[in-house]
Design a protein around this motif. Sequence first.
Motif, PDB file in Angstrom:
ATOM      1  N   PRO A 196       0.844  -1.193   0.000  1.00  0.00           N
ATOM      2  CA  PRO A 196       0.000   0.000   0.000  1.00  0.00           C
ATOM      3  C   PRO A 196       0.887   1.254   0.000  1.00  0.00           C
ATOM      4  CG  PRO A 196      -0.428  -1.413   1.931  1.00  0.00           C
ATOM      5  CD  PRO A 196       0.738  -1.991   1.234  1.00  0.00           C
ATOM      6  N   GLU A 197       0.537   2.239  -0.821  1.00  0.00           N
ATOM      7  CA  GLU A 197       1.355   3.462  -0.922  1.00  0.00           C
ATOM      8  C   GLU A 197       1.516   4.146   0.435  1.00  0.00           C
ATOM      9  OE1 GLU A 197      -1.223   2.772  -2.892  1.00  0.00           O
ATOM     10  OE2 GLU A 197      -0.720   3.182  -4.995  1.00  0.00           O
ATOM     11  N   GLN A 198       0.498   4.053   1.275  1.00  0.00           N
ATOM     12  CA  GLN A 198       0.508   4.762   2.569  1.00  0.00           C
ATOM     13  C   GLN A 198       1.239   3.972   3.649  1.00  0.00           C
ATOM     14  OE1 GLN A 198      -2.017   3.662   0.531  1.00  0.00           O
ATOM     15  NE2 GLN A 198      -3.796   3.946   1.817  1.00  0.00           N
ATOM     16  N   GLY A 199       1.698   2.786   3.326  1.00  0.00           N
ATOM     17  CA  GLY A 199       2.402   1.971   4.313  1.00  0.00           C
ATOM     18  C   GLY A 199       1.575   0.747   4.697  1.00  0.00           C
ATOM     19  N   TYR A 200       2.269  -0.293   5.152  1.00  0.00           N
ATOM     20  CA  TYR A 200       1.592  -1.522   5.583  1.00  0.00           C
ATOM     21  C   TYR A 200       0.852  -1.283   6.897  1.00  0.00           C
ATOM     22  CZ  TYR A 200       3.818  -4.486   2.090  1.00  0.00           C
ATOM     23  OH  TYR A 200       4.208  -5.062   0.908  1.00  0.00           O
ATOM     24  N   LEU A 244      -3.552  11.751   0.387  1.00  0.00           N
ATOM     25  CA  LEU A 244      -3.694  10.352  -0.043  1.00  0.00           C
ATOM     26  C   LEU A 244      -3.663  10.286  -1.576  1.00  0.00           C
ATOM     27  CD1 LEU A 244      -4.297   7.360   0.652  1.00  0.00           C
ATOM     28  CD2 LEU A 244      -6.726   7.929   0.493  1.00  0.00           C
ATOM     29  N   ARG A 245      -4.390  11.214  -2.194  1.00  0.00           N
ATOM     30  CA  ARG A 245      -4.449  11.257  -3.662  1.00  0.00           C
ATOM     31  C   ARG A 245      -3.064  11.553  -4.228  1.00  0.00           C
ATOM     32  NH1 ARG A 245      -5.201  10.096  -8.031  1.00  0.00           N
ATOM     33  NH2 ARG A 245      -6.820  10.679  -9.508  1.00  0.00           N
ATOM     34  N   ARG A 246      -2.366  12.479  -3.600  1.00  0.00           N
ATOM     35  CA  ARG A 246      -1.018  12.841  -4.048  1.00  0.00           C
ATOM     36  C   ARG A 246      -0.075  11.634  -3.927  1.00  0.00           C
ATOM     37  NH1 ARG A 246       4.356  12.543  -3.486  1.00  0.00           N
ATOM     38  NH2 ARG A 246       5.322  14.254  -4.567  1.00  0.00           N
ATOM     39  N   LYS A 272       1.878   9.687  -6.921  1.00  0.00           N
ATOM     40  CA  LYS A 272       3.300   9.952  -7.171  1.00  0.00           C
ATOM     41  C   LYS A 272       4.274   9.079  -6.382  1.00  0.00           C
ATOM     42  CE  LYS A 272       2.976  14.872  -8.404  1.00  0.00           C
ATOM     43  NZ  LYS A 272       3.679  16.144  -8.261  1.00  0.00           N
ATOM     44  N   PHE A 273       3.767   8.225  -5.498  1.00  0.00           N
ATOM     45  CA  PHE A 273       4.657   7.473  -4.603  1.00  0.00           C
ATOM     46  C   PHE A 273       4.206   6.015  -4.572  1.00  0.00           C
ATOM     47  CE2 PHE A 273       5.784   6.467   0.001  1.00  0.00           C
ATOM     48  CZ  PHE A 273       7.151   6.430  -0.208  1.00  0.00           C
ATOM     49  N   ASN A 274       5.180   5.096  -4.584  1.00  0.00           N
ATOM     50  CA  ASN A 274       4.789   3.687  -4.567  1.00  0.00           C
ATOM     51  C   ASN A 274       5.168   2.963  -3.285  1.00  0.00           C
ATOM     52  OD1 ASN A 274       3.101   2.533  -6.382  1.00  0.00           O
ATOM     53  ND2 ASN A 274       4.609   2.304  -8.001  1.00  0.00           N
ATOM     54  N   GLY A 275       5.341   3.725  -2.233  1.00  0.00           N
ATOM     55  CA  GLY A 275       5.530   3.089  -0.930  1.00  0.00           C
ATOM     56  C   GLY A 275       6.982   2.803  -0.584  1.00  0.00           C
ATOM     57  N   VAL A 276       7.185   2.455   0.681  1.00  0.00           N
ATOM     58  CA  VAL A 276       8.516   2.139   1.219  1.00  0.00           C
ATOM     59  C   VAL A 276       8.690   0.625   1.150  1.00  0.00           C
ATOM     60  CG1 VAL A 276       9.933   2.236   3.316  1.00  0.00           C
ATOM     61  CG2 VAL A 276       8.424   4.137   2.740  1.00  0.00           C
ATOM     62  N   SER A 277       9.905   0.179   0.944  1.00  0.00           N
ATOM     63  CA  SER A 277      10.154  -1.261   0.800  1.00  0.00           C
ATOM     64  C   SER A 277       9.638  -2.041   2.015  1.00  0.00           C
ATOM     65  CB  SER A 277      11.661  -1.490   0.598  1.00  0.00           C
ATOM     66  OG  SER A 277      12.240  -2.119   1.711  1.00  0.00           O
TER      67      SER A 277
END
Length: 394
Positions: free
Chosen positions: A73-77, A267-269, A273-278
Amino acid sequence: MKINANYLNLNESYLFSTIAKKVNAYTQAHPEKKVLRMGIGDVTLPLAPAVVSAMQKAASEMGEKETFRGYGPEQGYPFLKEAIRGYYASRGISLEEDEIFVSDGAKSDVGNILDIFDTDNTVLVPDPVYPVYVDTNVMAGRRIVFADAAAENGFLPMPDENTDADIIYICSPNNPTGAAYSAAQLAEWVAYARKKGAVILYDAAYEAFVSEKGLARSIFEVEGAKECAIEFCSLSKTAGFTGTRCGYTVVPRALVRGGASLNKLWLRRQTTKFNGVSYIVQRGAEAVFSEEGMAQVQKNLEVYRRNAAVLSECLDSLGIPYTGGKNSPYIWMKCPGFSDSWKFFDYLLEMANVVGTPGGGFGKNGEGYFRLTAFASEEATKEAAERLKLLFSK
Ligand code: PLP
């Protein structure tokens, strides 16, 4: 084709690259000298064992078909957001999971958040402060006004009713001054922001260093802050993640401007533009918040606190005025006998082979001041203190 001409308004060189150039030139000319680097705010102690084993386990999972993970998830697990929620809850602050956004660090988020604000906004920035706030707004061409921090106000500027601002930066404990606000002082900022309809961007990157009672570690300790503030935090200084990269930003659901939820805009941004942290890094970050991880991280913070005490005692004994060092890894000292902080930088490098950061690099009010950090090794810190004593007790 037109470039973003605002970039041409930036100061040509980033503070730390100028320092690196000066230090490199000095060490090349004097290879026999042992230069002590008390300048850049990077940590030196390794990751906590609990973090390392969590990341090793996660790396093994990634190598097995059954446990491999692709995009998260882009926002983090959820497991990490739950851990962060628990960290806030332990300090009496209740957050919803969807108010937390995991990222690769506070620097990116502090810069990227500006995507959701119009360029036609006035920004209030403390002076001196972490240069990223000014530069990211110069890049967007926003109007910038400054809140003056000085010895007279303990380097903690308070709101001025006559100044209009739409976006307000607060960094507490402050980089570079080490000054930290109390919750009562932050309440005045919250009241001001609410009155002006402004948004506070609160940078809590150094919250873990706060040790004195009565000082705030989060803006959300203040009632009403959820309606006017976004908080940025980072594991860089708390848990030695400067090279591992993980931070988080809290955008409360209650924060609404122009009829829009800023949480939804962010959240939309991020999803665009971001695909999350490993996954591996997020498992490491989760381990920071475990009981074992917290205890190990505190041990490292203790080392930095002791270093700060060594530098503070040195300045006390020399009668050199300073702030910070108690609730912050930074010591902000007055340059003894110098009004130009870059000249003092050169003098200290030449005479004591000690590198610090010239205050002028953090804003005009930083002139005449100098930042030392507590992140060097214990040995280097003690040696630097000895050299300062030798140089200035003459
Ligand atoms: N905010 C402040 C005030 C900082 O001093 C720093 C780093 O020095 C950052 C943010 C950047 O943190 P991160 O490593 O999470 O990008």
